[in-house]
Write a protein that holds these residues in place. Structure first.
Motif, PDB file in Angstrom:
ATOM      1  N   GLY A 168      41.345 -27.270  -7.700  1.00 31.54           N
ATOM      2  CA  GLY A 168      39.913 -27.527  -7.597  1.00 31.54           C
ATOM      3  C   GLY A 168      39.072 -26.296  -7.855  1.00 31.54           C
ATOM      4  O   GLY A 168      39.579 -25.173  -7.925  1.00 31.54           O
ATOM      5  N   PRO A 169      37.760 -26.477  -7.975  1.00 36.25           N
ATOM      6  CA  PRO A 169      36.872 -25.367  -8.333  1.00 36.25           C
ATOM      7  C   PRO A 169      36.596 -24.420  -7.168  1.00 36.25           C
ATOM      8  O   PRO A 169      36.805 -24.772  -6.008  1.00 36.25           O
TER       9      PRO A 169
ATOM     10  N   TYR B 175      31.139 -19.125  -2.389  1.00 38.00           N
ATOM     11  CA  TYR B 175      31.885 -17.901  -2.701  1.00 38.00           C
ATOM     12  C   TYR B 175      31.447 -17.273  -4.026  1.00 38.00           C
ATOM     13  O   TYR B 175      32.002 -16.264  -4.448  1.00 38.00           O
ATOM     14  N   ILE B 176      30.470 -17.889  -4.681  1.00 38.57           N
ATOM     15  CA  ILE B 176      29.948 -17.357  -5.940  1.00 38.57           C
ATOM     16  C   ILE B 176      28.629 -16.652  -5.656  1.00 38.57           C
ATOM     17  O   ILE B 176      27.642 -17.284  -5.276  1.00 38.57           O
TER      18      ILE B 176
ATOM     19  N   ASP C  49      30.303 -13.086 -11.601  1.00 36.48           N
ATOM     20  CA  ASP C  49      30.839 -14.233 -10.877  1.00 36.48           C
ATOM     21  C   ASP C  49      30.518 -15.564 -11.545  1.00 36.48           C
ATOM     22  O   ASP C  49      31.077 -16.602 -11.177  1.00 36.48           O
ATOM     23  N   MET C  50      29.611 -15.562 -12.518  1.00 40.95           N
ATOM     24  CA  MET C  50      29.189 -16.826 -13.109  1.00 40.95           C
ATOM     25  C   MET C  50      30.345 -17.626 -13.673  1.00 40.95           C
ATOM     26  O   MET C  50      30.344 -18.858 -13.642  1.00 40.95           O
ATOM     27  N   MET C  51      31.359 -16.938 -14.203  1.00 42.34           N
ATOM     28  CA  MET C  51      32.471 -17.670 -14.803  1.00 42.34           C
ATOM     29  C   MET C  51      33.408 -18.285 -13.767  1.00 42.34           C
ATOM     30  O   MET C  51      34.381 -18.954 -14.131  1.00 42.34           O
ATOM     31  N   LEU C  52      33.122 -18.093 -12.475  1.00 41.48           N
ATOM     32  CA  LEU C  52      33.838 -18.846 -11.446  1.00 41.48           C
ATOM     33  C   LEU C  52      33.314 -20.278 -11.355  1.00 41.48           C
ATOM     34  O   LEU C  52      33.990 -21.155 -10.823  1.00 41.48           O
ATOM     35  N   ALA C  53      32.101 -20.495 -11.837  1.00 46.83           N
ATOM     36  CA  ALA C  53      31.491 -21.821 -11.790  1.00 46.83           C
ATOM     37  C   ALA C  53      31.961 -22.621 -13.000  1.00 46.83           C
ATOM     38  O   ALA C  53      31.302 -22.658 -14.040  1.00 46.83           O
ATOM     39  N   GLU C  54      33.094 -23.271 -12.878  1.00 42.19           N
ATOM     40  CA  GLU C  54      33.750 -23.884 -14.035  1.00 42.19           C
ATOM     41  C   GLU C  54      32.896 -24.946 -14.718  1.00 42.19           C
ATOM     42  O   GLU C  54      32.773 -24.976 -15.946  1.00 42.19           O
ATOM     43  N   GLU C  55      32.315 -25.847 -13.950  1.00 41.10           N
ATOM     44  CA  GLU C  55      31.622 -26.981 -14.548  1.00 41.10           C
ATOM     45  C   GLU C  55      30.359 -26.579 -15.291  1.00 41.10           C
ATOM     46  O   GLU C  55      30.001 -27.179 -16.300  1.00 41.10           O
TER      47      GLU C  55
END
Length: 552
Positions: free
Chosen positions: A213-214, A219-220, A227-233
């Protein structure tokens, strides 16, 4: 057409018996596929079209028989490629080596994830309790970092474990991730030789990465732009699988632009008009599309004009909140398409432009462009007895653009992560035209290693070859108020100095590291008169920026 002739309608054509066997090379591909759901394509039944495309077309190309066995169809005629089909492309055969993650050395800086041009290395921060109960959890892939475990815990959140995962089907083995990690002093990645057992373990780990899961939103940290690329969708809208060269600097810039725009405006909030060039070749090599956003390809010379039409229609529909980006390289923006760009800026329309500045025509074989540096060795300006490389001065596109009334302009590189992301975010929020000129390393044409995209971009900035700046009309009435040179080392000096050795970093320093300037040095390493002229040109351009920004 005579009165007795009927208008051709493919919906009325009865299916004919056709041979679907292998065609011999060179034969015309004018046989229509009897089994193609023609009606769904013509009426744009997206679900049916995508399902058919992924199964039939992608399947044939993955087997290596697409160009031989697939007949022409109306999907090809309409130039339609579904979004994200490049996610199905497998590059695991390209390189003998692959990055290995050394978890206990990782601090979670996200530099490797950000700088990868192929979306081949991704990360997640997941609460520890969610992971430790999973039977497929492998502790060697995860680490407790201050950033994601200790800091959230102090705020009353459960600490999250941070993991780095390599997608073996997208990694081309450029080692850019290893280089940028080492440059920061962490050495949490290294290249290892591929083995069957190695690839199996990578596949299992990446499958778990998908399954778990995302990263939870809490945590972002939005202030930590990487950190933006942690937000997959919302941010991972460039799925990899593009046919770009190993380590391509353009790929990283495209990923970062799409990530920042998607993060701020949502995955449905942007679209791209791409001018013909390297980016359109590797981003639309049939049948692979790496984008999850609407994308269309125009000619070399008219992408800004096409975007003006799109923007006008969007505004008519009430879609003012959507961000429209034009993407192009040296030819599209500096040269043949410059007049179209200037016209778009003068129109004042809310359109954003990303210029992929490689200082050469990368797509057509490395010819010199007006973005090329003085003394650069390139086709049409090769170094020889009669010609000492490029003899024309580099066109300063950023300065020309900011002289258009009320235009946001940035000059940046993907290696300067915060500066690049801030330029994209500010361009998106600016209520009018915006241009972001990004230095993008082109390994084969610059004559540098596959892992050198970020290193060379940083050196281009440090040496004044390509200074950073942001010109934001919202900052004041004068250019001095609007223009910021923040991010350049020693901004009040002619040349920067190495922070440890004190050595001067000038244009000659930069030129020594790239093959495109190799013929400008003699056997003793002395620069040619042409290269010294090139250095004087770069210093003059830097002083002009200093003057405009009020630093001299």
């Amino acid at each position: 057409m005579t009165e007795n002739e009927r208008v051709f309608n493919p919906l009325e054509v009865e299916a004919e018996e056709v041979s679907l066997g292998t065609k011999e090379p060179g034969l015309a591909k004018d046989v229509h596929e009897a089994r193609l759901p023609t009606e769904s394509v013509l009426t744009l039944d997206v679900a049916e079209y995508v399902a058919d495309f992924n199964a039939r077309v992608i399947g044939a190309y993955e087997k290596g028989v697409g160009s031989q066995e697939l007949p022409a169809d109306v999907g090809i005629a309409r130039s339609l490629i579904p979004a994200g089909t490049a996610a199905l492309r497998d590059f695991s055969y390209l390189s003998p080596d692959i990055p290995e993650f050394i978890a206990d050395r990782c601090v979670g800086c996200m530099t490797c994830v950000t700088e990868c041009p192929d979306t081949a290395i991704l990360a997640k921060a997941i609460p520890a309790s969610r992971l430790e109960g999973e039977p497929e959890f492998d502790g060697a892939q995860w680490v407790r970092t201050r950033k994601y475990f200790e800091v959230p815990a102090r705020k009353g959140l459960e600490g999250a474990l941070f993991g780095i995962f390599i997608d073996s089907t997208k990694c081309k083995g450029c080692a850019e991730c290893v280089e940028v990690c080492a440059a920061r002093g962490y050495d949490a990645l290294r290249m290892v030789r591929k083995q069957d057992a190695t690839l199996d373990s990578y596949r299992r780990a990446f499958n778990f990465f998908r399954k778990v899961g995302p990263t939870p939103a809490e945590y972002i940290n939005e202030k930590s732009l990487a950190d933006m690329m942690l937000a997959e969708e919302s941010a991972l809208l460039y799925v990899g699988g593009a046919g770009s060269c190993m380590g391509c600097g353009e790929g990283t810039a495209l990923r970062m632009m799409v990530a920042a725009t998607g993060f701020a405006h949502g995955p449905e909030g942007l679209a791209i008009v791409a001018a013909t060039g390297c980016n359109t070749v590797y981003c639309s090599t049939y049948p692979y599309n790496p984008f999850l956003v609407p994308w269309t390809n125009s000619l070399f010379e008219n992408a800004p004009a096409v975007a003006m039409g799109v923007r006008a229609k969007w505004d008519q529909r009430g879609w003012q909140e959507k961000r429209l980006w034009v993407v192009g390289g040296d030819g599209a923006m500096y040269d043949i398409g410059f007049q179209s760009l200037s016209r778009m800026l003068a129109a004042g329309m809310d359109i954003k432009v990303l210029v992929l500045d490689t200082q050469v025509y990368s797509n057509t074989g490395g010819q010199v462009s007006t973005a090329s540096f003085l003394a650069q060795d390139a086709k049409m300006a090769a170094v020889g007895p009669a010609v000492a490389g490029k003899s024309e001065r580099r066109k300063e596109l950023g300065l020309i653009c900011l002289m258009h009334p009320e235009v946001f302009v940035a000059q940046t590189t993907a290696a300067h992560i915060n500066h690049f992301y801030r330029a994209i975010l500010d361009a998106n929020s600016f209520p009018g035209p915006a241009v972001v000129v990004a230095y993008t390393t082109c390994q084969p044409e610059h004559g540098v290693g596959d892992d050198r995209a970020a290193r060379q971009a940083k050196l281009a900035v440090d040496s004044r070859a390509f200074p950073l700046f942001i010109h934001d009309p919202r900052k004041g009435e004068t250019i001095r108020e609007r223009l910021s040179l923040q991010g350049n080392p020693d901004p009040k000096e002619d040349w920067a100095r190495h922070p440890k050795t004190g050595e001067v970093i000038d244009f000659i320093t930069f030129a020594r590291t790239e093959g495109r300037f190799a013929r400008q040095f003699d056997g003793a390493g002395r620069p040619s008169p042409a290269l010294l002229t090139g250095q004087a040109d770069r210093l003059a351009a830097w002083r002009r920026l200093q003057e405009l920004a009020g630093l001299m």
